[in-house]
Motif scaffolding. Sequence first.
Motif, PDB file in Angstrom:
ATOM      1  N   PRO A 182       0.831  -1.211   0.000  1.00  0.00           N
ATOM      2  CA  PRO A 182       0.000   0.000   0.000  1.00  0.00           C
ATOM      3  C   PRO A 182       0.864   1.260   0.000  1.00  0.00           C
ATOM      4  O   PRO A 182       1.906   1.298   0.651  1.00  0.00           O
ATOM      5  CB  PRO A 182      -0.815  -0.098   1.285  1.00  0.00           C
ATOM      6  N   LEU A 183       0.414   2.280  -0.729  1.00  0.00           N
ATOM      7  CA  LEU A 183       1.194   3.525  -0.890  1.00  0.00           C
ATOM      8  C   LEU A 183       1.188   4.396   0.357  1.00  0.00           C
ATOM      9  O   LEU A 183       0.125   4.635   0.925  1.00  0.00           O
ATOM     10  CB  LEU A 183       0.539   4.370  -1.980  1.00  0.00           C
ATOM     11  N   GLY A 184       2.350   4.870   0.770  1.00  0.00           N
ATOM     12  CA  GLY A 184       2.436   5.865   1.845  1.00  0.00           C
ATOM     13  C   GLY A 184       1.890   5.388   3.174  1.00  0.00           C
ATOM     14  O   GLY A 184       1.456   6.170   4.002  1.00  0.00           O
ATOM     15  N   ALA A 185       1.903   4.060   3.394  1.00  0.00           N
ATOM     16  CA  ALA A 185       1.224   3.507   4.568  1.00  0.00           C
ATOM     17  C   ALA A 185       2.201   2.969   5.604  1.00  0.00           C
ATOM     18  O   ALA A 185       1.817   2.249   6.522  1.00  0.00           O
ATOM     19  CB  ALA A 185       0.262   2.409   4.124  1.00  0.00           C
ATOM     20  N   GLY A 186       3.497   3.292   5.453  1.00  0.00           N
ATOM     21  CA  GLY A 186       4.471   2.845   6.446  1.00  0.00           C
ATOM     22  C   GLY A 186       5.117   1.519   6.107  1.00  0.00           C
ATOM     23  O   GLY A 186       5.860   0.956   6.910  1.00  0.00           O
ATOM     24  N   LEU A 187       4.850   1.008   4.899  1.00  0.00           N
ATOM     25  CA  LEU A 187       5.458  -0.270   4.504  1.00  0.00           C
ATOM     26  C   LEU A 187       6.555  -0.083   3.452  1.00  0.00           C
ATOM     27  O   LEU A 187       6.983  -1.045   2.819  1.00  0.00           O
ATOM     28  CB  LEU A 187       4.384  -1.241   3.975  1.00  0.00           C
ATOM     29  N   GLY A 188       7.006   1.131   3.252  1.00  0.00           N
ATOM     30  CA  GLY A 188       8.185   1.348   2.403  1.00  0.00           C
ATOM     31  C   GLY A 188       7.931   1.185   0.911  1.00  0.00           C
ATOM     32  O   GLY A 188       8.819   0.749   0.174  1.00  0.00           O
ATOM     33  N   GLY A 204      -1.499   7.623   9.835  1.00  0.00           N
ATOM     34  CA  GLY A 204      -2.464   6.768   9.149  1.00  0.00           C
ATOM     35  C   GLY A 204      -1.642   5.713   8.448  1.00  0.00           C
ATOM     36  O   GLY A 204      -0.429   5.853   8.368  1.00  0.00           O
ATOM     37  N   GLY A 205      -2.289   4.662   7.967  1.00  0.00           N
ATOM     38  CA  GLY A 205      -1.535   3.608   7.286  1.00  0.00           C
ATOM     39  C   GLY A 205      -1.578   2.312   8.077  1.00  0.00           C
ATOM     40  O   GLY A 205      -2.651   1.797   8.366  1.00  0.00           O
ATOM     41  N   CYS A 206      -0.403   1.825   8.493  1.00  0.00           N
ATOM     42  CA  CYS A 206      -0.342   0.466   9.039  1.00  0.00           C
ATOM     43  C   CYS A 206       0.176   0.400  10.469  1.00  0.00           C
ATOM     44  O   CYS A 206       0.967   1.233  10.905  1.00  0.00           O
ATOM     45  CB  CYS A 206       0.585  -0.402   8.185  1.00  0.00           C
ATOM     46  N   VAL A 207      -0.291  -0.664  11.162  1.00  0.00           N
ATOM     47  CA  VAL A 207       0.334  -1.085  12.414  1.00  0.00           C
ATOM     48  C   VAL A 207       0.939  -2.463  12.185  1.00  0.00           C
ATOM     49  O   VAL A 207       0.539  -3.180  11.269  1.00  0.00           O
ATOM     50  CB  VAL A 207      -0.675  -1.171  13.593  1.00  0.00           C
ATOM     51  N   VAL A 208       1.916  -2.809  13.016  1.00  0.00           N
ATOM     52  CA  VAL A 208       2.503  -4.148  12.953  1.00  0.00           C
ATOM     53  C   VAL A 208       2.428  -4.755  14.351  1.00  0.00           C
ATOM     54  O   VAL A 208       2.672  -4.076  15.348  1.00  0.00           O
ATOM     55  CB  VAL A 208       3.956  -4.110  12.418  1.00  0.00           C
ATOM     56  N   ALA A 209       2.026  -6.033  14.394  1.00  0.00           N
ATOM     57  CA  ALA A 209       1.935  -6.751  15.664  1.00  0.00           C
ATOM     58  C   ALA A 209       2.683  -8.066  15.528  1.00  0.00           C
ATOM     59  O   ALA A 209       2.973  -8.509  14.415  1.00  0.00           O
ATOM     60  CB  ALA A 209       0.461  -7.014  16.000  1.00  0.00           C
ATOM     61  N   LEU A 210       3.021  -8.663  16.667  1.00  0.00           N
ATOM     62  CA  LEU A 210       3.614 -10.003  16.660  1.00  0.00           C
ATOM     63  C   LEU A 210       2.585 -10.959  17.233  1.00  0.00           C
ATOM     64  O   LEU A 210       2.086 -10.740  18.342  1.00  0.00           O
ATOM     65  CB  LEU A 210       4.864 -10.053  17.545  1.00  0.00           C
ATOM     66  N   ASP A 211       2.254 -11.977  16.473  1.00  0.00           N
ATOM     67  CA  ASP A 211       1.328 -12.994  16.973  1.00  0.00           C
ATOM     68  C   ASP A 211       1.457 -14.255  16.132  1.00  0.00           C
ATOM     69  O   ASP A 211       1.288 -14.213  14.917  1.00  0.00           O
ATOM     70  CB  ASP A 211      -0.120 -12.483  16.911  1.00  0.00           C
ATOM     71  N   GLU A 212       1.749 -15.363  16.806  1.00  0.00           N
ATOM     72  CA  GLU A 212       1.873 -16.628  16.077  1.00  0.00           C
ATOM     73  C   GLU A 212       0.512 -17.170  15.651  1.00  0.00           C
ATOM     74  O   GLU A 212       0.391 -17.838  14.634  1.00  0.00           O
ATOM     75  CB  GLU A 212       2.554 -17.666  16.963  1.00  0.00           C
ATOM     76  N   SER A 213      -0.506 -16.919  16.478  1.00  0.00           N
ATOM     77  CA  SER A 213      -1.831 -17.460  16.150  1.00  0.00           C
ATOM     78  C   SER A 213      -2.511 -16.518  15.154  1.00  0.00           C
ATOM     79  O   SER A 213      -1.970 -15.479  14.788  1.00  0.00           O
ATOM     80  CB  SER A 213      -2.693 -17.549  17.405  1.00  0.00           C
TER      81      SER A 213
END
Length: 327
Positions: free
Chosen positions: A111-117, A289-298
């Motif tokens: 996604p554009l401009g959403a924090g994912l480079g 605005g844009g993205c969050v990142v989380a850690l979760d195996e499930s």
Amino acid sequence: MTTSSAPGKVYLFGEHAVVYGEPAVPCAVGRRARVTVEERDDDRIRVEAEDLSLDGFTVTYGDDPGDADVNVPGDLVAAATGYVDGAVAQARDAADAPDAGFSVTIESDIPLGAGLGSSAAVAVAGIDAATRELGVELTPTELADRAYQVEHEVQEGQASRADTFCSAMGGVVRVEGDDCKRLPDPPDLPFVVGYDGGAGNTGELVAGVRDLRERYDFAADAVESIGDLVREGERALRGNDVTRLGELMDFNHGLLSALGVSARSLDAMVWAARGAGATGAKLTGAGGGGCVVALDESDATRTALEYTTACETAFRAELDTEGVRRE
Ligand code: PMV
């Protein structure tokens, strides 16, 4: 015709503070921008983009994108052509071919401009494809350096080397000023990304942090604290301590929020992830605005995010150990 691709990234830690020389740890993830380049008979540039989470567009121009023959709104074109223009200028310079013209097609699942480079991935893949098309092969380090020059120019001097180095090299990387390296043997990092469908303005957000940092010592302290937690995070990475990584991600989000770069949608997604049992959650990239990142195996975090009103889509993002590559 030559096609190259490069990955996007999430920030495990350290965005914004990295602009002031603190360390940051971005991680390449398996969402890529693919750039196809074909040399033209003239010196013009034609850009076609169909898949940038926005309506597709085509634009053809000569030296000045202002003369562009365009089928979409100017700001969108300016955003995409700025990076393509920069990539073409770098390729012309590297191949000593100042008059080379190209038809460029961009396909991206970032996604554009959403924090994912997304812009770094387009710059890295674009320089790689255009130089190969001209018969020159650059190393990933040279590509990272040239893509950084592009970001630096487009973002008016407010860019770190983090996104471009990570996209060129792949894997988990550490960036501190001009010192960039890949970290060996990272633990399994089960990333889940939530995307609010929007974007932040990186330039404005970086300027906002700069202003706070100049006005308040405690804002400058918050930036330094992010550096401290990144160093702590590196120890957790070396010790494969994913629980501690999550705790530090939560802390990092709090400090970014204090620096004014979170948003209601990002906070809602962070809390939804934590409520679902994620090990940690934070915004990634410039914020606003844009993205969050989380850690979760499930799959609980991804499901919870999908049921969160603020979240448009959520997906698992695998670490991508491969950086730029020819397709
Ligand atoms: O939103 P992104 O993916 O462009 O990341 C921006 C990261 C900043 O640290 C805010 C700026 C930079 O160039 O490092």
